[in-house]
Write a protein that holds these residues in place. Sequence first.
Motif, PDB file in Angstrom:
ATOM      1  N   ILE A  23      27.609  -6.781  41.945  1.00  0.00           N
ATOM      2  CA  ILE A  23      28.384  -5.988  42.303  1.00  0.00           C
ATOM      3  C   ILE A  23      29.290  -5.330  41.384  1.00  0.00           C
ATOM      4  O   ILE A  23      29.342  -4.594  40.441  1.00  0.00           O
ATOM      5  N   CYS A  24      29.780  -6.771  40.810  1.00  0.00           N
ATOM      6  CA  CYS A  24      31.316  -6.966  39.925  1.00  0.00           C
ATOM      7  C   CYS A  24      29.825  -6.981  38.584  1.00  0.00           C
ATOM      8  O   CYS A  24      31.005  -6.430  37.117  1.00  0.00           O
ATOM      9  N   ALA A  25      29.460  -7.635  38.347  1.00  0.00           N
ATOM     10  CA  ALA A  25      28.231  -8.092  37.053  1.00  0.00           C
ATOM     11  C   ALA A  25      27.888  -6.168  36.433  1.00  0.00           C
ATOM     12  O   ALA A  25      27.134  -6.027  35.350  1.00  0.00           O
ATOM     13  N   LEU A  26      27.713  -4.923  37.368  1.00  0.00           N
ATOM     14  CA  LEU A  26      26.389  -4.026  37.633  1.00  0.00           C
ATOM     15  C   LEU A  26      27.498  -2.706  37.478  1.00  0.00           C
ATOM     16  O   LEU A  26      27.204  -2.027  37.299  1.00  0.00           O
ATOM     17  N   ILE A  27      28.577  -3.453  37.862  1.00  0.00           N
ATOM     18  CA  ILE A  27      29.892  -1.439  37.749  1.00  0.00           C
ATOM     19  C   ILE A  27      29.799  -1.045  37.018  1.00  0.00           C
ATOM     20  O   ILE A  27      30.353   0.400  36.822  1.00  0.00           O
ATOM     21  N   HIS A  28      29.514  -1.490  35.870  1.00  0.00           N
ATOM     22  CA  HIS A  28      29.173  -0.908  33.877  1.00  0.00           C
ATOM     23  C   HIS A  28      28.252  -0.412  33.238  1.00  0.00           C
ATOM     24  O   HIS A  28      27.536   0.112  33.097  1.00  0.00           O
ATOM     25  N   THR A  29      26.941  -0.808  34.098  1.00  0.00           N
ATOM     26  CA  THR A  29      25.487   0.009  34.686  1.00  0.00           C
ATOM     27  C   THR A  29      25.018  -0.430  33.304  1.00  0.00           C
ATOM     28  O   THR A  29      24.832  -0.004  32.759  1.00  0.00           O
ATOM     29  N   PRO A  30      24.201  -1.756  33.348  1.00  0.00           N
ATOM     30  CA  PRO A  30      23.954  -2.747  32.480  1.00  0.00           C
ATOM     31  C   PRO A  30      22.080  -2.062  32.438  1.00  0.00           C
ATOM     32  O   PRO A  30      21.792  -1.254  32.608  1.00  0.00           O
ATOM     33  N   GLU A  31      22.024  -2.274  30.938  1.00  0.00           N
ATOM     34  CA  GLU A  31      20.696  -2.135  30.922  1.00  0.00           C
ATOM     35  C   GLU A  31      19.473  -3.863  31.207  1.00  0.00           C
ATOM     36  O   GLU A  31      18.674  -3.682  31.466  1.00  0.00           O
ATOM     37  N   VAL A  32      20.428  -4.408  31.086  1.00  0.00           N
ATOM     38  CA  VAL A  32      19.943  -5.592  31.025  1.00  0.00           C
ATOM     39  C   VAL A  32      20.653  -7.101  31.373  1.00  0.00           C
ATOM     40  O   VAL A  32      21.822  -6.763  31.511  1.00  0.00           O
ATOM     41  N   LEU A  33      20.342  -7.255  32.781  1.00  0.00           N
ATOM     42  CA  LEU A  33      20.747  -8.339  33.420  1.00  0.00           C
ATOM     43  C   LEU A  33      20.056  -9.894  33.207  1.00  0.00           C
ATOM     44  O   LEU A  33      19.289  -9.737  33.204  1.00  0.00           O
ATOM     45  N   LEU A  34      21.476 -11.232  33.168  1.00  0.00           N
ATOM     46  CA  LEU A  34      20.330 -12.398  32.938  1.00  0.00           C
ATOM     47  C   LEU A  34      21.130 -12.945  34.335  1.00  0.00           C
ATOM     48  O   LEU A  34      22.648 -12.505  34.684  1.00  0.00           O
ATOM     49  N   ALA A  84      18.866  -5.283  24.175  1.00  0.00           N
ATOM     50  CA  ALA A  84      18.472  -4.011  24.223  1.00  0.00           C
ATOM     51  C   ALA A  84      18.643  -3.215  23.163  1.00  0.00           C
ATOM     52  O   ALA A  84      19.095  -2.821  22.423  1.00  0.00           O
ATOM     53  N   GLY A  85      17.996  -4.487  21.791  1.00  0.00           N
ATOM     54  CA  GLY A  85      17.476  -4.431  20.475  1.00  0.00           C
ATOM     55  C   GLY A  85      18.438  -4.764  19.609  1.00  0.00           C
ATOM     56  O   GLY A  85      19.044  -4.033  18.223  1.00  0.00           O
ATOM     57  N   PHE A  86      20.326  -5.781  20.471  1.00  0.00           N
ATOM     58  CA  PHE A  86      21.352  -5.697  19.069  1.00  0.00           C
ATOM     59  C   PHE A  86      21.348  -6.940  19.285  1.00  0.00           C
ATOM     60  O   PHE A  86      21.215  -8.416  20.386  1.00  0.00           O
TER      61      PHE A  86
END
Length: 653
Positions: free
Chosen positions: A156-167, A73-75
């Motif tokens: 679900i646990c990985a997505l709880i913080h609404t990520p931009e990128v998912l690995l 995400a640009g970082f």
Amino acid sequence: MDLQTVERKECFAIEARDLTKHFGSLVAVDNVNFQVNKGEIFGIVGPDGAGKTTCLRMLASIMDPGSGFASIAGFDTKTQASDVKEHLAYMSQRFGLYPDLTVGENICFYADLYGVPKKGRQTRIADLLGFSQMQPFQQRKARDLSGGMKQKLQLICALIHTPEVLLLDEPTNGVDPVSRRDFWRILYTLVKQGVSILVTTAYLDEAERCDRIGLLDQGKLLATGTPRQIKGLLKGQVLTLRSEDARKINKLLGKKLNGLIVNVFGDTVHIVCQQVEETRKKALGLIQEANLRIDEIKQALPTLEDVFVSMMSQKNTPDNHPQIFHTAGQVLSGNAVQVEGLTRVFGSFTAVDSLSFEVPKGEIFGFLGPNGAGKSTTIRMLCGLLTPSSGTGNVAGYDIKSQTEQIKQHIGYMSQKFSLYEDLTVEENIHFYGGIYGLKGTLLDKRKTWAVDMAGLPDHGKTLTKNLSTGYKQRLALACAILHEPPILFLDEPTSGVDPISRRHFWDLIYTMADQGITVFVTTHYMEEAEYCDRIALIYKGRMIAMGTPMALKTRHMHEQILDIRCDEPQAMAQTLADLPGVRDVSLFGAGLHVVTLDAVFAQKNICQKLSDLNITAYTIEKILPGMEDVFISLIEADDRSHGTGKDREPQT
């Protein structure tokens, strides 16, 4: 601040430039370059030990690259790791769940870990439970979930913080086809919500569903492109032959068609050749001369697995098949396994419900079923590791209740986790298992030499097991399981997590054993592998719902018909076609769709009309023989309908 905002708008979701990682003298990742666009699913495929997990760990800022650059995400993953983690979710191969916490408690724990504000949290949790169909299980402890449900919960646990990128690192290993379809439905939902996804997978049909893929081998990225572009790398055309004798035909043509790539895919043999008609005539002549059966022969479009196998078949996995047994095949007479009314109850839950079947000597017997169906529980009872609640049975002529120690001496057992000691060397693992089976002296020395040869590790006896690739661990675990030359071999999900090449070589070993009179009892979630079994039993919610040869299950037990549709963006068309008259179900199948219907002519007419209304002209539609995955899902859904239940009512395991 404004500069960073502008820069991030123009950046890739993921970028890797000359990404490199060394472990001592081993180059795990070698100058890898790729980008993942926003809102894209990018897949990385490659054999065991190719460097896929290492790539993901560097991208997730868990591991520093030796050299090169990576960003999320640009970082910058090296200098801005904390920013990366705020915009990223990473799902590793090992479930990061707390078994003694409930579904709801696990989600809340991760919400606290990611610093998700209390305000609005319950709405977010409700949304995630909704689209993953996990609402009914909020109070169930994680340890009591099936593999597919654990997988959904970790996502679900990985997505709880609404990520931009998912690995996602091989997220569907060890789960059944129903759960895999559900999982990919969730991924497409996430992409629509703006999430960018990088996924590694050992399933080539899943790779076909990605927008673009990269082919990784020995740390090097060999090619990137759309699935269609990658298929274009295949040098030659594909001729397919469907037959119940596919394994025999594959062996015959592999020897006789010099210089051509010949591989078996379930009940179909694929030949990669330059001259289709010439090859067709030669192949048919050889098959007729050998008195083998053939149902269909035709030219076909290549699959990703054709490309993968053709590029990788000479790498990473040994071809030697040393003599496996000398005496074991002669030990048994009659049935190797026989059970009647086999039942196992845990409290109020019936895990195995009155199973009755028999397995003759020398048969490869497939035991299929979704996660939590009772397969592993059944195997544990047959191996003398778990006492039945009721019913009778014998294995190798010994009673499963009263003669468990005798059973253990006459069987080989290979579990899903390979049962190896990671901190022991290859030789130490072999010596340990030889001791368990009472081998010593000259006999143990001979079997140790045999084992390292069979595993393809003659020069790696002093190597720590944890440093082996999954494919080599698999072969070593098999060697350890059969050191004592047992007449019966139980394999519980033996190919979970290994690449297609390793799976093929593993099945060559299984056939070698069966040819020597060894009985092989195997559970698997790879439907292609089910085609290799002599007979298959399908178990669901502890009950036997079908049994027969693969062809019998496809032609006699499944009453629906299958239409195969190939078009652009098939996932976007699935729901539209599912709503048409005459269509019972639509699901992704590789790069296309499988439409389930009771009347193929009626359904095809409606589908063609709908596609015409939508101005879609670039498509193909064909009635095909159901595959084992179609049969698997059809029989399970038929059982649910007959019992008035839905697919969200998974059994507790």
